[in-house]
Each structure stands twice: as C-alpha cells, then as structure tokens.
Design an enzyme around this catalytic site. Structure first.
Site, PDB file in Angstrom:
ATOM      1  N   GLU A 133      80.016  17.234  30.287  1.00 33.73           N
ATOM      2  CA  GLU A 133      80.264  15.860  30.732  1.00 33.73           C
ATOM      3  C   GLU A 133      81.687  15.806  31.239  1.00 33.73           C
ATOM      4  O   GLU A 133      82.600  16.348  30.601  1.00 33.73           O
ATOM      5  CB  GLU A 133      80.115  14.888  29.561  1.00 33.73           C
ATOM      6  CG  GLU A 133      78.703  14.721  29.093  1.00 33.73           C
ATOM      7  CD  GLU A 133      78.631  13.804  27.889  1.00 33.73           C
ATOM      8  OE1 GLU A 133      79.652  13.186  27.523  1.00 33.73           O
ATOM      9  OE2 GLU A 133      77.559  13.728  27.307  1.00 33.73           O
ATOM     10  N   ASN A 169      75.401  16.983  21.455  1.00 30.92           N
ATOM     11  CA  ASN A 169      76.786  16.753  21.848  1.00 30.92           C
ATOM     12  C   ASN A 169      77.685  17.011  20.630  1.00 30.92           C
ATOM     13  O   ASN A 169      77.541  16.354  19.593  1.00 30.92           O
ATOM     14  CB  ASN A 169      76.929  15.302  22.346  1.00 30.92           C
ATOM     15  CG  ASN A 169      78.338  14.981  22.779  1.00 30.92           C
ATOM     16  OD1 ASN A 169      79.295  15.310  22.088  1.00 30.92           O
ATOM     17  ND2 ASN A 169      78.487  14.321  23.905  1.00 30.92           N
TER      18      ASN A 169
END
Ligand code: PXP
Length: 240
Positions: free
Chosen positions: A70, A7
């Site tokens: 996300e 991420n």
C-alpha cells in the site's frame, strides 16, 4: 477460492512504540503465511510511522506468497516499488486533499497523476489496485486510469455494522462490486473488517480478496497470531 491478505502494519506499530526490534513484522509475515494467509500487505507510509524501508526490503526476499504494497502515489514510493517489485501495489490517500468524502482515493479528481503512476507501476510489472469508496464514478475513473483492480473501502460499512443498521452501506458495496466486475476490474475489499462484519461481505461473490490488519493483530494479542490468522483464513476460504 477467495484470498486473505494479512496487513502486518500494526506489528510494526507496536515495535515502533519502543523503537527496538520486537515484535518483528517479518516473523509475523511468516506466521501469517503458515496459517493460511494468501498474501502479506504492508503500507510504507511517507512518514514511516510503522513499516520501515528495511522491513519491505527483507519481506521482498522472504515472503513466499504475494506482497501487496500500500502506498501513496508519490515519486518516492513509485521508485521503491519499481525496485522491489511487489506482486501488487494499492494506491491509497495519505493526505486529506486526496480523499473523497468517505475516505477512499479521489481518482476522479486526480486522473492525470494517477494515470501516470499506474503506467509507471505497470512498467515494473506490478498489478495496480486503487483504494476507493463504493462509488460508481470513482470505479469508472479507476478503469480509465488503467488500474486492474479496486479495493473497496469498507470502513463506513464497518462503522454502520456496529450500530446494527448496515443494509444501506452493504448495498453500496454490493452495487459497486457488481459494477466493478462488469467493467472488467478485479474487486477487493478492506478496512475495518473483522470476523463478524465480514460475514455479509462474503456473500458478495465478486469480491476476490480481503486485506485485513487491525482486527487480526488485536485478536492475536489474546489468542496468538497463528490462531487469529487461521480463523479469518478459514472464514474466507470456507465461504461459498
Ligand atoms: N486496505 C487498505 C487500503 C488500508 O489502507 C488498510 C489500513 O491500513 C487496510 C486495508 C486494513 O485495514 P484494517 O487494519 O482496518 O483491517
């Protein structure tokens, strides 16, 4: 082999702190891929506090592995995902009312809306994962709304790990991972993981993928991004 999704939101957080161009999350994605990342995860938030639309546009063109986006289950985000077609979308809560007590998505309380969101993402050919607490009712609801995968929220476990008493939280994740697999879901995990607290989670063979951001970027400040990704990738790939 289990997968590491890196991420890179916090690279963008650092850039946004000065409102300039550096550090560039797109460069970070390339370095992560060269050092063993199996995918790149970005959270395009409604408030655009870190990753910007332009980042995602460019990443969609240059990422060689997989993009996991996300996102909140809003019309705007579903529209962006449908156009850019990341490999997967992980639906996450952004507002308090979408949260369960511990912090994952309240799938049970939003079944209708999530069913519609999952269908629209499927229409665009995107694999859908739901970020949920290790809770069996939420797992069953995830299956009911048509998601292929769940990402188990490891945040509470990671906090418990710091205090040394983490068996109970690990047990919840163990039961959830096994139940998830039994009902046909792919099981992923993420939030708060680092090179130490991931070790007990790696013993749970059902967990196929780990999405990790903050600890890798924090470590990168001292040892460099390539080395920080490499040490996490080696741990995950080397686990039996
Ligand atoms: N997975 C999900 C669904 C997340 O929302 C986050 C945080 O953006 C992560 C994984 C990564 O968490 P961390 O930055 O604590 O590794």
């Amino acid at each position: 082999m289990r997968r590491l999704g890196v991420n890179i939101d916090h690279v963008a957080t650092l850039r946004q702190a000065r409102g300039g161009a550096a550090p560039d999350p797109v460069t970070a994605a390339g370095i992560a891929e060269h050092n063993g990342a199996d995918g790149i995860t970005v959270h395009l938030r409604e408030d655009r506090r870190h990753i910007q639309d332009r980042d995602l546009e460019i990443l969609s063109k240059v990422v060689q592995s997989r993009i996991n986006m996300e996102m909140a289950a809003t019309g705007e985000m579903i529209g962006i995902a449908s156009r850019l077609r990341p490999y997967s979308a992980t639906l996450v809560p952004e507002k308090r009312k979408e949260l369960t007590t511990e912090g994952g998505l309240d799938v049970l309380g939003h079944r209708e809306a999530l069913h519609a969101a999952v269908s629209r993402l499927h229409d665009a050919g995107i694999l859908v994962s739901l970020f949920i607490d290790p809770d069996l009712a939420q797992l069953r609801a995830a299956r009911q709304v048509g998601a292929e995968a769940v990402e188990i929220h490891t945040g509470t476990y990671c906090e418990a790990f710091r205090s040394g008493k983490y068996e109970e939280e690990l047990g919840k994740i163990r039961i959830a991972a096994s139940h998830g697999k039994n009902i046909g879901l792919k099981v992923f995990a993420g939030h708060g993981l680092d090179v130490r607290n991931i070790v007990p989670i790696l013993s749970l063979r059902e967990v196929e993928e780990f999405n990790i951001g903050h600890s890798i970027i924090a470590r990168a400040v001292f040892i460099g991004l390539g080395a920080a990704v490499r040490e996490m990738a080696d741990l995950i790939h080397g686990a039996p």
